[in-house]
Design a protein around this motif. Structure first.
Motif, PDB file in Angstrom:
ATOM      1  N   PHE A 227     -35.248  23.471  -2.188  1.00 38.16           N
ATOM      2  CA  PHE A 227     -36.626  23.338  -2.664  1.00 38.16           C
ATOM      3  C   PHE A 227     -36.829  24.160  -3.931  1.00 38.16           C
ATOM      4  O   PHE A 227     -37.423  23.688  -4.904  1.00 38.16           O
ATOM      5  CB  PHE A 227     -37.593  23.817  -1.579  1.00 38.16           C
ATOM      6  N   LEU A 228     -36.336  25.406  -3.928  1.00 44.58           N
ATOM      7  CA  LEU A 228     -36.510  26.279  -5.084  1.00 44.58           C
ATOM      8  C   LEU A 228     -35.790  25.736  -6.309  1.00 44.58           C
ATOM      9  O   LEU A 228     -36.330  25.760  -7.422  1.00 44.58           O
ATOM     10  CB  LEU A 228     -35.993  27.685  -4.749  1.00 44.58           C
ATOM     11  N   ALA A 229     -34.561  25.225  -6.109  1.00 45.13           N
ATOM     12  CA  ALA A 229     -33.813  24.666  -7.227  1.00 45.13           C
ATOM     13  C   ALA A 229     -34.557  23.477  -7.849  1.00 45.13           C
ATOM     14  O   ALA A 229     -34.694  23.372  -9.072  1.00 45.13           O
ATOM     15  CB  ALA A 229     -32.415  24.234  -6.758  1.00 45.13           C
ATOM     16  N   ALA A 230     -35.058  22.583  -6.993  1.00 50.09           N
ATOM     17  CA  ALA A 230     -35.799  21.418  -7.487  1.00 50.09           C
ATOM     18  C   ALA A 230     -37.087  21.855  -8.192  1.00 50.09           C
ATOM     19  O   ALA A 230     -37.458  21.306  -9.242  1.00 50.09           O
ATOM     20  CB  ALA A 230     -36.125  20.475  -6.327  1.00 50.09           C
ATOM     21  N   TRP A 231     -37.755  22.856  -7.641  1.00 51.61           N
ATOM     22  CA  TRP A 231     -39.009  23.341  -8.232  1.00 51.61           C
ATOM     23  C   TRP A 231     -38.770  23.971  -9.610  1.00 51.61           C
ATOM     24  O   TRP A 231     -39.559  23.800 -10.535  1.00 51.61           O
ATOM     25  CB  TRP A 231     -39.672  24.342  -7.285  1.00 51.61           C
ATOM     26  N   LEU A 232     -37.659  24.710  -9.746  1.00 46.57           N
ATOM     27  CA  LEU A 232     -37.326  25.318 -11.040  1.00 46.57           C
ATOM     28  C   LEU A 232     -36.996  24.254 -12.081  1.00 46.57           C
ATOM     29  O   LEU A 232     -37.350  24.394 -13.262  1.00 46.57           O
ATOM     30  CB  LEU A 232     -36.152  26.290 -10.880  1.00 46.57           C
ATOM     31  N   THR A 378     -39.796  34.918   1.850  1.00 50.52           N
ATOM     32  CA  THR A 378     -40.402  35.668   0.752  1.00 50.52           C
ATOM     33  C   THR A 378     -39.918  35.154  -0.601  1.00 50.52           C
ATOM     34  O   THR A 378     -40.703  35.069  -1.552  1.00 50.52           O
ATOM     35  CB  THR A 378     -40.075  37.172   0.882  1.00 50.52           C
ATOM     36  N   LEU A 379     -38.647  34.818  -0.692  1.00 50.52           N
ATOM     37  CA  LEU A 379     -38.123  34.265  -1.944  1.00 50.52           C
ATOM     38  C   LEU A 379     -38.897  33.012  -2.338  1.00 50.52           C
ATOM     39  O   LEU A 379     -39.275  32.829  -3.511  1.00 50.52           O
ATOM     40  CB  LEU A 379     -36.630  33.936  -1.785  1.00 50.52           C
ATOM     41  N   LEU A 380     -39.151  32.160  -1.346  1.00 53.41           N
ATOM     42  CA  LEU A 380     -39.863  30.910  -1.621  1.00 53.41           C
ATOM     43  C   LEU A 380     -41.362  31.133  -1.755  1.00 53.41           C
ATOM     44  O   LEU A 380     -42.069  30.292  -2.310  1.00 53.41           O
ATOM     45  CB  LEU A 380     -39.578  29.898  -0.497  1.00 53.41           C
ATOM     46  N   ASN A 381     -41.875  32.240  -1.251  1.00 54.27           N
ATOM     47  CA  ASN A 381     -43.284  32.579  -1.475  1.00 54.27           C
ATOM     48  C   ASN A 381     -43.507  33.073  -2.900  1.00 54.27           C
ATOM     49  O   ASN A 381     -44.499  32.726  -3.546  1.00 54.27           O
ATOM     50  CB  ASN A 381     -43.741  33.679  -0.508  1.00 54.27           C
ATOM     51  N   VAL A 382     -42.575  33.884  -3.381  1.00 54.91           N
ATOM     52  CA  VAL A 382     -42.761  34.611  -4.635  1.00 54.91           C
ATOM     53  C   VAL A 382     -42.433  33.775  -5.877  1.00 54.91           C
ATOM     54  O   VAL A 382     -43.242  33.677  -6.808  1.00 54.91           O
ATOM     55  CB  VAL A 382     -41.912  35.899  -4.619  1.00 54.91           C
ATOM     56  N   ASP A 383     -41.240  33.181  -5.915  1.00 58.71           N
ATOM     57  CA  ASP A 383     -40.804  32.495  -7.141  1.00 58.71           C
ATOM     58  C   ASP A 383     -41.730  31.341  -7.555  1.00 58.71           C
ATOM     59  O   ASP A 383     -42.043  31.202  -8.743  1.00 58.71           O
ATOM     60  CB  ASP A 383     -39.362  32.004  -6.983  1.00 58.71           C
ATOM     61  N   PRO A 384     -42.192  30.495  -6.632  1.00 61.19           N
ATOM     62  CA  PRO A 384     -43.132  29.441  -7.049  1.00 61.19           C
ATOM     63  C   PRO A 384     -44.453  29.990  -7.593  1.00 61.19           C
ATOM     64  O   PRO A 384     -45.090  29.335  -8.428  1.00 61.19           O
ATOM     65  CB  PRO A 384     -43.351  28.632  -5.758  1.00 61.19           C
ATOM     66  N   ASP A 385     -44.893  31.173  -7.144  1.00 67.35           N
ATOM     67  CA  ASP A 385     -46.092  31.786  -7.720  1.00 67.35           C
ATOM     68  C   ASP A 385     -45.901  31.996  -9.217  1.00 67.35           C
ATOM     69  O   ASP A 385     -46.788  31.715 -10.033  1.00 67.35           O
ATOM     70  CB  ASP A 385     -46.380  33.143  -7.068  1.00 67.35           C
ATOM     71  N   VAL A 386     -44.732  32.510  -9.572  1.00 66.12           N
ATOM     72  CA  VAL A 386     -44.436  32.796 -10.978  1.00 66.12           C
ATOM     73  C   VAL A 386     -44.324  31.501 -11.780  1.00 66.12           C
ATOM     74  O   VAL A 386     -44.803  31.419 -12.919  1.00 66.12           O
ATOM     75  CB  VAL A 386     -43.136  33.616 -11.098  1.00 66.12           C
ATOM     76  N   THR A 387     -43.720  30.481 -11.191  1.00 66.66           N
ATOM     77  CA  THR A 387     -43.581  29.218 -11.923  1.00 66.66           C
ATOM     78  C   THR A 387     -44.940  28.554 -12.139  1.00 66.66           C
ATOM     79  O   THR A 387     -45.167  27.934 -13.182  1.00 66.66           O
ATOM     80  CB  THR A 387     -42.647  28.253 -11.181  1.00 66.66           C
ATOM     81  N   VAL A 388     -45.850  28.683 -11.170  1.00 64.19           N
ATOM     82  CA  VAL A 388     -47.204  28.148 -11.360  1.00 64.19           C
ATOM     83  C   VAL A 388     -47.895  28.897 -12.494  1.00 64.19           C
ATOM     84  O   VAL A 388     -48.568  28.294 -13.337  1.00 64.19           O
ATOM     85  CB  VAL A 388     -48.031  28.239 -10.061  1.00 64.19           C
ATOM     86  N   ALA A 389     -47.722  30.233 -12.533  1.00 67.37           N
ATOM     87  CA  ALA A 389     -48.289  31.019 -13.637  1.00 67.37           C
ATOM     88  C   ALA A 389     -47.703  30.565 -14.971  1.00 67.37           C
ATOM     89  O   ALA A 389     -48.417  30.483 -15.981  1.00 67.37           O
ATOM     90  CB  ALA A 389     -48.019  32.508 -13.411  1.00 67.37           C
ATOM     91  N   LEU A 390     -46.408  30.252 -14.971  1.00 72.86           N
ATOM     92  CA  LEU A 390     -45.743  29.774 -16.186  1.00 72.86           C
ATOM     93  C   LEU A 390     -46.318  28.423 -16.613  1.00 72.86           C
ATOM     94  O   LEU A 390     -46.573  28.181 -17.811  1.00 72.86           O
ATOM     95  CB  LEU A 390     -44.233  29.646 -15.938  1.00 72.86           C
ATOM     96  N   ILE A 391     -46.547  27.543 -15.653  1.00 67.69           N
ATOM     97  CA  ILE A 391     -47.103  26.216 -15.937  1.00 67.69           C
ATOM     98  C   ILE A 391     -48.525  26.335 -16.492  1.00 67.69           C
ATOM     99  O   ILE A 391     -48.875  25.670 -17.478  1.00 67.69           O
ATOM    100  CB  ILE A 391     -47.093  25.355 -14.652  1.00 67.69           C
ATOM    101  N   ILE A 392     -49.349  27.188 -15.860  1.00 68.11           N
ATOM    102  CA  ILE A 392     -50.724  27.382 -16.332  1.00 68.11           C
ATOM    103  C   ILE A 392     -50.727  27.986 -17.734  1.00 68.11           C
ATOM    104  O   ILE A 392     -51.507  27.579 -18.604  1.00 68.11           O
ATOM    105  CB  ILE A 392     -51.513  28.281 -15.369  1.00 68.11           C
ATOM    106  N   ALA A 393     -49.844  28.965 -17.968  1.00 62.98           N
ATOM    107  CA  ALA A 393     -49.746  29.579 -19.298  1.00 62.98           C
ATOM    108  C   ALA A 393     -49.332  28.546 -20.345  1.00 62.98           C
ATOM    109  O   ALA A 393     -49.836  28.550 -21.478  1.00 62.98           O
ATOM    110  CB  ALA A 393     -48.744  30.731 -19.264  1.00 62.98           C
ATOM    111  N   HIS A 394     -48.435  27.649 -19.972  1.00 62.27           N
ATOM    112  CA  HIS A 394     -48.015  26.570 -20.889  1.00 62.27           C
ATOM    113  C   HIS A 394     -49.193  25.655 -21.212  1.00 62.27           C
ATOM    114  O   HIS A 394     -49.413  25.299 -22.385  1.00 62.27           O
ATOM    115  CB  HIS A 394     -46.875  25.779 -20.247  1.00 62.27           C
ATOM    116  N   ASP A 395     -49.947  25.279 -20.185  1.00 58.68           N
ATOM    117  CA  ASP A 395     -51.102  24.399 -20.397  1.00 58.68           C
ATOM    118  C   ASP A 395     -52.160  25.059 -21.263  1.00 58.68           C
ATOM    119  O   ASP A 395     -52.817  24.392 -22.072  1.00 58.68           O
ATOM    120  CB  ASP A 395     -51.725  24.013 -19.041  1.00 58.68           C
ATOM    121  N   GLU A 396     -52.336  26.376 -21.091  1.00 57.59           N
ATOM    122  CA  GLU A 396     -53.388  27.098 -21.825  1.00 57.59           C
ATOM    123  C   GLU A 396     -52.899  27.640 -23.161  1.00 57.59           C
ATOM    124  O   GLU A 396     -53.604  28.408 -23.811  1.00 57.59           O
ATOM    125  CB  GLU A 396     -53.911  28.252 -20.961  1.00 57.59           C
TER     126      GLU A 396
END
Length: 415
Positions: A227-232, A378-396
């Protein structure tokens, strides 16, 4: 003159993890007393988590225009809910494919005392709103703290614009810097704390902790990593950044979250690396990451759905389509405002089990390996949080590609 070799905190933690496992296997029960040192380290981190989250959310929301908050908030909510539902579905799929419950040997070990939460949907929804914010803070109820902080930040934003008064916001920013500095100092003891925690867990449980439910761990681990690999990959394509660079920049936060099994402990590292390695603006990082810690628990959602599938297989219960939909919905809803420290997964599981008519004593089957399953959660809780922040930062348009690519170094946060 010899030059002293300096190891980064990440490498120190990795070495401490390996040594802790070896020490636990070699000395077994003799190292059980080391657990107190590890628990002291976690308490030092946890004691400031509530005010850290509250301050970060208030600062992020208070510094926004009201219309800005609405636009970003909807995006964040959709990404969080979508990824959590997807993680729960993946847990069910892998449960069907690997059938981890078919090979579990029943244990008569007593279930440790676990507080069972409310099972009614209306009570779950009511629990989002604090009746007393001081009580919510003392109990570590993160979702209630988040709700209060969002409203406080919104009111602060409106006062700031209407009265042109920035005094409170400036005070909160200064206070947050002090808290972050304090946590940074405590994190210097992370290798010692993590070594003691892992050595004591392995020493007390021995090979049994890895053997009794090895199929469950392998299923959870493979599902989490896939899941994490696909999400990244999705994140790298969406944000138009290099995938390998993305993984490299997220390496330290991934190691910290995996070894500490605590989203709360990892939060300061997330905020720091998001700014200094990924190029995410302070405004986006301090808004999205604290919210993600309580609202975007992909790993927990996957753990809950896979656990229910495992118990259903263990008790030979047939699940229909309606049951599977209910599992996904409950796993998603239960992730909001959950405990973000080691052991929180068992408490949440104890809340979901009676909702689905499964005996809560079954949780004893997973209690012995909670630390190890918590690593993947925890790995799957944490890393997607950061990627969502990255996506929002890209959009903004608030993603600094020069920092991300390592061609520009950001100045360290004020101490």
């Amino acid at each position: 003159m010899k030059t002293a070799i300096k190891l980064s905190l990440t490498n120190q933690i990795m070495i401490a993890t390996i040594l802790g496992i070896l020490c636990g296997f070699v000395f077994q029960g003799a190292v059980s007393d080391l657990k107190i040192i590890g628990e002291l380290f976690l308490r030092l981190i946890q004691m400031s988590v509530v005010v850290l989250i509250m301050g970060a959310v208030i600062e992020a929301v208070g510094g926004l225009e009201a219309k800005e908050l609405g636009k970003i908030g909807i995006k964040v909510f959709l990404w969080f809910v979508g990824s959590t539902i997807l993680a729960a579905v993946v847990g069910i799929v892998f449960g069907f494919l690997f059938q981890p419950g078919a090979g579990i040997e029943h244990t008569s070990a007593a279930t440790e005392a676990i507080s069972i939460g409310s099972t009614r949907l209306e009570d779950v929804l009511l629990n989002f709103i604090p009746s007393n914010i001081i009580e919510a803070m003392s109990q570590g109820n993160m979702i209630q703290v988040i709700v209060f902080s969002l409203l406080f930040g919104l009111a602060l934003s409106l006062i700031k614009d209407e009265k042109n008064n920035h005094v409170i916001l400036e005070w909160i920013i200064a206070f947050n810097n002090v808290i972050l500095k304090m946590v940074t100092l405590i994190m210097k003891a992370a290798p010692i704390g993590i070594f003691c925690l892992i050595a004591s867990v392995v020493g007390e449980s021995g090979v049994q902790v890895l053997g009794t439910l090895i199929r469950f761990l392998l299923t959870l681990g493979s599902a989490s990593l896939l899941f994490l690999a696909a999400w990244l990959v999705v994140t790298a394509c969406y944000c138009k950044v290099n995938l390998w660079r993305l993984m490299k920049n997220m390496w330290r936060m991934s190691v910290v979250s995996f070894t500490t099994t605590s989203s709360a402990v990892s939060l300061p590292i997330l905020i720091e690396d998001s700014r200094e390695k990924l190029g995410i603006s302070d405004r986006i990082a301090k808004l999205v990451l604290p919210l993600g810690m309580s609202l975007n628990s992909n790993g927990l959602a996957m753990f809950l759905s896979l656990s229910v599938m495992t118990f259903a297989q263990y008790y030979s219960i047939e699940l229909g389509t309606g049951d599977l939909v209910q599992i996904v919905l409950l796993s998603t809803l239960a992730c909001m405002g959950t405990i973000v420290v080691p052991g929180g997964g068992l408490v949440t599981l104890a809340t979901v089990m009676p909702m689905l008519g499964l005996p809560t004593e079954s949780i004893a089957l997973l209690a012995g390996i909670d630390w190890f399953s918590g690593m993947f959660r925890t790995l799957l809780n944490v890393d997607p949080d950061v990627t969502v922040a990255l996506i929002i930062a890209h959009d903004e348009k608030e993603l600094d590609h020069d920092i991300f690519n390592g061609t520009k170094h950001v100045t360290k946060t004020a101490e």
